[in-house]
Scaffold this motif. Structure first.
Motif, PDB file in Angstrom:
ATOM      1  N   CYS A  76      -0.643   2.416  11.116  1.00 28.39           N
ATOM      2  CA  CYS A  76      -0.034   2.200  10.027  1.00 28.39           C
ATOM      3  C   CYS A  76       0.554   3.524   9.473  1.00 28.39           C
ATOM      4  O   CYS A  76       0.651   4.549  10.122  1.00 28.39           O
ATOM      5  CB  CYS A  76      -1.161   1.900   8.864  1.00 28.39           C
ATOM      6  N   ILE A  97       2.911  -0.513   6.082  1.00 24.78           N
ATOM      7  CA  ILE A  97       3.907   0.681   5.771  1.00 24.78           C
ATOM      8  C   ILE A  97       3.828   0.657   4.354  1.00 24.78           C
ATOM      9  O   ILE A  97       4.109  -0.238   3.339  1.00 24.78           O
ATOM     10  CB  ILE A  97       5.307   0.024   6.121  1.00 24.78           C
ATOM     11  N   ASN A 113      -0.440  -5.892   8.019  1.00 28.29           N
ATOM     12  CA  ASN A 113       0.978  -6.108   7.941  1.00 28.29           C
ATOM     13  C   ASN A 113       1.565  -6.105   6.635  1.00 28.29           C
ATOM     14  O   ASN A 113       2.439  -7.090   6.415  1.00 28.29           O
ATOM     15  CB  ASN A 113       1.436  -7.441   9.085  1.00 28.29           C
ATOM     16  N   THR A 115       3.866  -4.563   3.787  1.00 29.43           N
ATOM     17  CA  THR A 115       4.953  -3.611   3.500  1.00 29.43           C
ATOM     18  C   THR A 115       5.292  -3.386   2.205  1.00 29.43           C
ATOM     19  O   THR A 115       5.321  -4.241   1.359  1.00 29.43           O
ATOM     20  CB  THR A 115       6.285  -3.965   4.357  1.00 29.43           C
ATOM     21  N   GLY A 117       8.280  -1.356   0.134  1.00 29.96           N
ATOM     22  CA  GLY A 117       9.323  -0.371   0.405  1.00 29.96           C
ATOM     23  C   GLY A 117      10.441  -0.709  -0.512  1.00 29.96           C
ATOM     24  O   GLY A 117      10.519  -1.433  -1.699  1.00 29.96           O
ATOM     25  N   VAL A 144       5.222  -8.714   1.641  1.00 30.66           N
ATOM     26  CA  VAL A 144       6.228  -7.724   1.843  1.00 30.66           C
ATOM     27  C   VAL A 144       6.740  -7.579   0.214  1.00 30.66           C
ATOM     28  O   VAL A 144       6.864  -8.456  -0.363  1.00 30.66           O
ATOM     29  CB  VAL A 144       7.666  -8.243   2.511  1.00 30.66           C
TER      30      VAL A 144
END
Length: 192
Positions: A76, A97, A113, A115, A117, A144
């Protein structure tokens, strides 16, 4: 940028450890080492905490080493410049991430999984490009969360949700694009 005292970092590590162990008492050094070796989620959080401490102290090289170790040992990527509150728990490591200007509140947990960002150079009025997550937020696998958005405290982000806008506190969010499914249950529903 504020200076982080070692006592604050150690306190955060203890609160992280407590969430992983689900116990009130402080573990021995052996317990921390055992947890580091056997739990990739705790290993990633501990490497982040150490890297973040040295990043704020402006001590070169060590933050980068912590990020690389995290990447190779835990699969990660948590940027050491991200701000993550105490009691952070990664239930399942892999493919996570977390971008450098992400802010995550206390007692949050994430799964594989996920994210956090930026979103195609979208910038908020206060020059943020990445999300702010409130306290006690649970983020399910594959979510996400991108852009200069805010997720309210005590919320749940459902699996594989794509979150690109703000959401208030105490809601369950799911879908692509994410929408409010319902208000978060009260304590009576939780005990059923």
């Amino acid at each position: 940028m504020e200076k982080l005292k070692i006592s604050v970092t150690l306190s955060h590590i203890f609160l992280d450890y407590k969430r992983f162990r689900n116990k009130e008492k402080k573990g021995s050094l052996f317990n921390y080492i055992y947890m580091f070796l056997n739990n990739a989620g705790f290993r990633a959080v501990l490497l982040y905490r150490l890297g973040h401490y040295f990043y704020l102290r402006k001590i070169p090289l060590i933050p980068g080493i912590c990020q690389r170790l995290m990447h190779h040992l835990c699969h990660c990527w948590i940027n050491v410049s991200a701000r993550i509150g105490p009691g952070f728990m990664i239930a399942h490591v892999g493919g996570i991430i977390i971008g450098g200007s992400t802010i995550i509140g206390k007692n949050c947990d994430i799964r594989q999984n996920v994210t956090f960002g930026g979103n195609f150079n979208k910038v908020s009025s206060d020059n943020r490009t990445q999300p702010i997550i409130g306290d006690n937020v649970s983020i399910c696998p594959g979510a996400v969360i991108v852009g200069p958005i805010k997720i309210g405290s005590n919320s749940i982000i459902g699996a594989n949700s794509v979150v690109t806008r703000d959401f208030p506190e105490n809601v369950i969010v799911s879908g692509n694009p994410a929408t409010i499914i319902k208000d978060r249950w009260d304590q009576n529903e939780r005990s059923l």
